[in-house]
Design an enzyme around this catalytic site. Structure first.
Site, short mmCIF file in Angstrom:
data_model
loop_
_atom_site.label_atom_id
_atom_site.label_comp_id
_atom_site.label_asym_id
_atom_site.label_seq_id
_atom_site.Cartn_x
_atom_site.Cartn_y
_atom_site.Cartn_z
CE1 TYR A 141 -3.47 2.48 0.60
CE2 TYR A 141 -2.02 3.61 2.88
CZ TYR A 141 -3.36 3.26 1.74
OH TYR A 141 -4.25 4.52 1.68
CG ASP A 236 5.80 3.96 1.28
OD1 ASP A 236 5.64 4.43 1.64
OD2 ASP A 236 4.35 3.79 0.59
CE LYS A 264 0.91 5.06 8.51
NZ LYS A 264 0.53 3.76 7.04
C1 LIG Z 1 0.10 4.42 5.55
C2 LIG Z 1 0.58 4.37 4.18
C3 LIG Z 1 1.14 4.95 3.25
C4 LIG Z 1 -0.24 6.27 3.09
O1 LIG Z 1 0.27 7.59 4.14
P1 LIG Z 1 -1.14 8.50 4.41
O2 LIG Z 1 -0.26 9.43 5.59
O3 LIG Z 1 -2.19 7.13 5.65
O4 LIG Z 1 -1.79 9.20 3.22
C5 LIG Z 1 1.62 4.84 2.13
N1 LIG Z 1 2.65 4.53 2.38
C6 LIG Z 1 2.32 3.23 3.27
C7 LIG Z 1 3.66 2.01 3.22
C8 LIG Z 1 1.88 3.21 4.49
O5 LIG Z 1 1.31 2.45 5.76
#
Ligand SMILES: *Cc1c(COP(=O)(O)O)cnc(C)c1O
Length: 434
Positions: A141, A236, A264
């Site tokens: 994701y 990511d 995060k």
């Molecule tokens: C949570 C998440 C996102 C998206 O971040 P948001 O702040 O919710 O837009 C992107 N990549 C990864 C791996 C994530 O866990």
């Protein structure tokens, strides 16, 4: 029943009564408690029920809820002014702290969410290479931007197709979807379209299909294949950054990406994302270069204060990651044992403070394996835990987040709850968390 009343009001006004879909508990067929406040490892709902929290805002709260130092930093920043839309010292400090923790990030740009960081990094990758295609992995994701809400088309080397309504097939078709931990699936895509691939984006530790660690050569392989074809490698690390090690998964595994996306933890609970990488790439971002990207609240001083306080505590306490690993190992071992004691064949993955229990014998190396999990069993397990005051993510395809605030007593309570929940898996469901 205050949560029930709030939910009724919320559902009339907001889709599903929530501002982000997984919060609705629809994946486990329940309704969510509304949270009133939290402290340390605990959260309290609107009806006064207490839970040991393993969601921790989906990852940001590695220090637990309302850490006094972070809260104080936020209060101080707020009193100095909530936002300026002008450069501030905290942004420089944040950039220095992050780039020294992750040396592959020579320059950085702060944004407001992980989604925004990803879409900006992808635009930059396309802008720098002049190539159209992005390779992603099914089950990873990367936020909800159009080009990332894509699943594999029918033939592997064919274009991706949207997995949300409202996404132009033309946009989805510029995303190619490979299989996690499956080098052949990546090779195939590069063999077909290598000269047109701008970047490979990957969660170096997959944590959005449940936790799935990379196999030993997977990340080095991605580095090699990207180099071979002149594509960029984007990690990511929105979850793994400052979570599995201070320097993230790239430090843990010793693989250097061209671009990194963070979110995060770096916001300490406030809305923050960031992307960065090699200097000559980042110099293509406006105002230095032709790749446009901007933000009214980007680098917001209150958000920077929360993130800085969090990162400084992590930096100042090198043993914190060893303690998190120890808690993760204890919990993972106890879950395996509880399952075995009840004749359940499960797969438990754990890296540091990330953990997922899959209701499948496994192995779980990618999304197709993760999908073998018995989600009905997971839903029962979840419901039993919740009833015993243990709050985990309401979906099989998420990780548990352990924080520095979780105590031995929290772990004991959790293990006892998990043992009971395992015993109860065959009992009929009540159908509601209440
Ligand atoms: C949570 C998440 C996102 C998206 O971040 P948001 O702040 O919710 O837009 C992107 N990549 C990864 C791996 C994530 O866990």
């Amino acid at each position: 029943m205050k949560s029930a009343d709030l939910l009724k009001r919320a559902q009339f006004l907001m889709p599903g009564g929530v501002n982000s879909p997984v919060r609705s508990f629809s994946a486990v067929g329940l309704t969510p408690p509304f949270i009133a406040y939290g402290g340390g490892s605990r959260i309290f709902d609107a009806d006064g029920r207490e839970y040991v929290d393993y969601v921790c805002s989906w990852g940001p709260l590695i220090l637990g809820h309302a850490h006094p130092t972070a809260v104080e930093a936020v209060e101080r920043a707020a009193r100095d002014g909530l936002s300026f839309g002008a450069p501030t010292e905290r942004e420089v400090e944040m950039a220095e702290l992050i780039t020294s923790a992750l040396p592959s990030m020579e320059m950085i740009r702060m944004v407001n969410s992980g989604t925004e960081a990803v879409l900006s990094a992808l635009r930059l990758a396309r802008g720098c290479t002049g190539r159209p295609y992005i390779v992603k992995f099914s089950g990873c994701y990367h936020g909800h931007s159009d080009s990332m809400l894509v699943e594999a088309g029918s033939g592997l080397a064919t274009a991706g197709t949207p997995n949300s309504a409202g996404i132009l097939p033309a946009i989805a078709s510029a995303t190619l979807v490979a299989r996690y931990n499956d080098p052949d699936s990546v090779r195939e895509l590069f063999a077909a379209k290598g000269a047109e691939i701008a970047a490979v984006i990957v969660e170096p530790i997959a944590a959005n299909m449940g936790l799935v660690p990379p196999e030993p050569d997977f990340l080095p392989f991605l580095r090699r294949v990207a180099d071979e074809y002149g594509a960029l490698l984007i990690f990511d690390e929105v979850i793994s950054g400052f979570r599995v090690a201070y320097g993230g998964a790239q430090t843990l595994y010793g693989v250097r990406p061209d671009l990194t996306v963070l979110g995060k933890i770096i916001g300490g609970g406030l809305p923050v994302g960031a992307y960065g990488g090699r200097r000559e790439l980042m110099r293509q971002v406006a105002p230095l270069g032709p790749v446009y990207q901007a933000g009214t609240l980007a680098g917001n001083p209150v958000a920077m204060a929360a993130g800085l306080a969090t990162l400084k505590i992590l930096q100042g306490d090198p043993a914190v990651y060893a303690r998190l690993e120890e808690k993760g190992r204890i919990l993972a071992g106890a879950l395996r044992q509880a399952a075995a004691d009840n004749g359940r064949r499960v797969t438990v993955h754990q890296i540091g403070s990330l953990l997922t229990l899959f209701f499948t014998p496994g192995p779980v190396a990618g999304y197709a394996d993760a999908r073998q999990s018995d989600t009905a069993l997971f839903a029962r397990f979840f419901e039993s835990l919740l009833a015993r005051g243990v709050y985990i993510a309401p979906s099989q395809f998420e990780a548990l987040f352990i924080s520095a605030a979780h105590t031995d007593a929290d772990l004991r309570l959790t293990i006892a709850a998990a043992e009971a929940a395992m015993r109860e898996l065959d009992a009929p469901r009540s159908g509601t968390a209440d």
